[in-house]
Motif scaffolding. Structure first.
Motif, mmCIF file in Angstrom:
data_model
loop_
_atom_site.group_PDB
_atom_site.id
_atom_site.type_symbol
_atom_site.label_atom_id
_atom_site.label_comp_id
_atom_site.label_asym_id
_atom_site.label_seq_id
_atom_site.Cartn_x
_atom_site.Cartn_y
_atom_site.Cartn_z
ATOM 1 N N ALA A 4 6.514 -4.348 -16.333
ATOM 2 C CA ALA A 4 7.821 -4.879 -15.924
ATOM 3 C C ALA A 4 7.973 -4.876 -14.401
ATOM 4 N N MET A 5 7.285 -3.957 -13.742
ATOM 5 C CA MET A 5 7.375 -3.868 -12.273
ATOM 6 C C MET A 5 6.674 -5.030 -11.579
ATOM 7 N N CYS A 6 5.773 -5.713 -12.260
ATOM 8 C CA CYS A 6 5.037 -6.821 -11.648
ATOM 9 C C CYS A 6 5.989 -7.884 -11.124
ATOM 10 N N SER A 7 6.935 -8.270 -11.949
ATOM 11 C CA SER A 7 7.898 -9.295 -11.552
ATOM 12 C C SER A 7 8.785 -8.791 -10.416
ATOM 13 N N VAL A 8 9.189 -7.534 -10.514
ATOM 14 C CA VAL A 8 10.065 -6.948 -9.497
ATOM 15 C C VAL A 8 9.361 -6.880 -8.142
ATOM 16 N N MET A 9 8.075 -6.561 -8.141
ATOM 17 C CA MET A 9 7.356 -6.362 -6.880
ATOM 18 C C MET A 9 6.828 -7.642 -6.248
ATOM 19 N N PHE A 10 6.398 -8.593 -7.054
ATOM 20 C CA PHE A 10 5.664 -9.726 -6.510
ATOM 21 C C PHE A 10 6.362 -11.078 -6.606
ATOM 22 N N LYS A 11 7.503 -11.121 -7.230
ATOM 23 C CA LYS A 11 8.176 -12.408 -7.378
ATOM 24 C C LYS A 11 9.554 -12.360 -6.748
ATOM 25 N N LEU A 17 0.841 -1.206 0.000
ATOM 26 C CA LEU A 17 0.000 0.000 0.000
ATOM 27 C C LEU A 17 0.874 1.253 0.000
ATOM 28 N N ASN A 18 1.991 1.195 0.743
ATOM 29 C CA ASN A 18 2.918 2.330 0.779
ATOM 30 C C ASN A 18 3.605 2.561 -0.563
ATOM 31 N N GLN A 19 3.570 1.567 -1.439
ATOM 32 C CA GLN A 19 4.156 1.713 -2.774
ATOM 33 C C GLN A 19 3.109 2.092 -3.817
ATOM 34 N N TRP A 68 -4.103 -5.330 -14.776
ATOM 35 C CA TRP A 68 -3.724 -4.054 -14.169
ATOM 36 C C TRP A 68 -2.206 -3.940 -14.169
ATOM 37 N N THR A 69 -1.701 -2.729 -14.137
ATOM 38 C CA THR A 69 -0.253 -2.509 -14.099
ATOM 39 C C THR A 69 0.050 -1.442 -13.059
ATOM 40 N N PRO A 70 1.198 -1.576 -12.375
ATOM 41 C CA PRO A 70 1.592 -0.555 -11.403
ATOM 42 C C PRO A 70 1.742 0.804 -12.088
ATOM 43 N N SER A 71 1.417 1.863 -11.378
ATOM 44 C CA SER A 71 1.455 3.206 -11.961
ATOM 45 C C SER A 71 2.876 3.598 -12.367
ATOM 46 N N GLU A 72 3.871 3.119 -11.623
ATOM 47 C CA GLU A 72 5.261 3.414 -11.969
ATOM 48 C C GLU A 72 5.939 2.149 -12.487
ATOM 49 N N GLY A 73 6.546 2.239 -13.653
ATOM 50 C CA GLY A 73 7.302 1.115 -14.179
ATOM 51 C C GLY A 73 6.531 0.171 -15.074
ATOM 52 N N GLY A 74 5.228 0.265 -15.095
ATOM 53 C CA GLY A 74 4.416 -0.574 -15.970
ATOM 54 C C GLY A 74 4.478 -2.048 -15.628
#
Length: 173
Positions: A68-75, A41-43, A60-66
């Motif tokens: 590509a950020m999905c893998s970085v944030m959740f894996k 939530l803080n991100q 859906w995609t993260p507002s920053e990074g699109g």
């Protein structure tokens, strides 16, 4: 040991004790999941997005990074900090609950845990082992913490853990 034994027809699990266990159990679950969710939530990730994290990049995609950020944030490594926060919060709450078990009838604020040296030892041992795994990379045991999916916590992370863990003393009392 100065009190007489309880009557044999008195139940071990009273309604009050059961209620107390349910309330503390609910808080432990809430805090463990809450500290994990708070990290995202803080991100800028919403609860709806977090609930559907596996669809990141598709629906859906993260507002920053699109996407590509999905893998970085959740894996893999992206999930290590929130996992560490959740586990450390759980460990701290359980150690605090153990310390508050010094007396069934009195609060930890009335009967301090220092009156039971064995309890202090029993709480210190597991907590020190947890710290050893958390900071293993800093003491030359690289890979130990990583094998558990854990990373060292910063001072701000410890404050977050304390804010979620310490209330168990008030819930439990």
């Amino acid at each position: 040991m100065s009190q007489p034994p309880r009557p044999s027809d008195e139940p071990i699990m009273t309604r009050w004790l059961l209620t107390r266990y349910v309330i503390t159990g609910l808080y432990v679950g809430f805090a463990t999941i809450g500290v994990f969710a708070q990290h995202y939530l803080n991100q800028g990730i919403t609860l709806a997005e977090l609930a559907n994290w596996s669809q990141c990049g598709t629906f859906w995609t993260p507002s920053e990074g699109g996407a590509a950020m999905c893998s970085v944030m959740f894996k893999e490594s992206g999930r290590m900090l929130p996992q560490t926060l959740a586990l450390t919060t759980l460990v701290c709450m359980e150690m605090l609950k153990a310390l508050s078990a010094v007396s069934v009838d009195s609060s930890i604020f009335q009967v301090g845990p220092q009156s039971n040296k064995w309890l202090l030892l029993g709480v210190s041992g597991p907590f020190l082992l947890h710290l050893l795994v958390l900071y293993s990379s800093k003491i030359g045991l690289g890979g130990l913490g990583e094998s558990f999916g854990l990373v060292p916590l910063s001072q701000d992370d410890w404050i977050t853990v304390a804010l979620w863990a310490v209330p168990i003393l008030f819930v439990d009392e």
